[in-house]
Design a protein around this motif. Structure first.
Motif, PDB file in Angstrom:
ATOM      1  N   ASP A 189     -31.533   4.801  48.191  1.00 25.90           N
ATOM      2  CA  ASP A 189     -30.415   5.659  48.592  1.00 25.90           C
ATOM      3  C   ASP A 189     -29.453   4.956  49.543  1.00 25.90           C
ATOM      4  N   THR A 192     -25.875   8.874  45.836  1.00 25.06           N
ATOM      5  CA  THR A 192     -25.788   9.556  44.550  1.00 25.06           C
ATOM      6  C   THR A 192     -26.885   9.016  43.651  1.00 25.06           C
ATOM      7  N   ASP A 193     -27.058   9.604  42.482  1.00 20.47           N
ATOM      8  CA  ASP A 193     -28.144   9.169  41.605  1.00 20.47           C
ATOM      9  C   ASP A 193     -27.786   7.951  40.760  1.00 20.47           C
ATOM     10  N   ARG A 244     -33.258   8.927  44.533  1.00 17.23           N
ATOM     11  CA  ARG A 244     -32.698  10.120  43.886  1.00 17.23           C
ATOM     12  C   ARG A 244     -33.449  10.408  42.589  1.00 17.23           C
ATOM     13  N   GLN A 247     -35.125  14.021  42.021  1.00 18.01           N
ATOM     14  CA  GLN A 247     -34.639  14.858  40.922  1.00 18.01           C
ATOM     15  C   GLN A 247     -35.728  15.119  39.893  1.00 18.01           C
TER      16      GLN A 247
END
Length: 158
Positions: free
Chosen positions: A46, A63-64, A102, A106
């Protein structure tokens, strides 16, 4: 397809990296890309993707996945034009960066495996560097529909 992969985190297994390569090769065939097409995928944490997101997208958070399409012309850029008698260079689509932090978060949030989320993010970035986007409802429907179609055909379902 020639895919350069780099795991800055040194946490992915060879099998996980090979699975992403296989999925992207499948997607390239699905889109009928030339066999000598090139691209890169970099896996990071990250903190690293946060820096890139802030610097290039002016969004101050991790962000991913981030994609940089080499064939996309930016403002004030001129297209590269080759003479017809020049040998063609391999097509280089661009670069994809994926946050493994991420990806893990997720996967838990969406209730599926880390490998499924990793494949999803890699394919999402791959479609971006092939000109797909989701800025309008129509573009979103096209891109997300194709994304689901490829993932389902490949066998990487939720």
């Amino acid at each position: 397809m020639d895919i350069t992969m780099e795991d800055e985190t040194k946490t992915l297994t060879p099998e996980q990296m090979a699975a992403v390569t296989d999925l992207l090769d499948y997607a390239a065939g699905y889109l009928k890309l030339p066999a000598d097409t090139e691209m890169s995928v970099t896996y990071m944490d990250d903190a690293a993707i946060h820096v890139i997101n802030r610097e290039y997208r002016h969004i101050d958070r991790p962000t991913d996945v981030i994609s940089f399409a080499l064939e996309e012309e930016g403002e004030d850029e001129l297209p590269i034009i080759f003479d017809d008698d020049e040998p063609m260079m391999p097509r280089n689509l661009g670069d994809i960066m994926i946050s493994l932090d991420r990806t893990q978060a997720q996967a838990v949030e969406y209730g599926h495996s880390f490998e499924r989320e990793l494949g999803f993010l890699a394919l999402h970035g791959f479609l971006h560097i092939n000109g797909y986007d989701h800025m309008t409802k129509e573009d979103e429907a096209e891109m997300f529909g194709l994304q689901k179609e490829i993932l389902d055909a490949y066998g990487l379902k939720r």
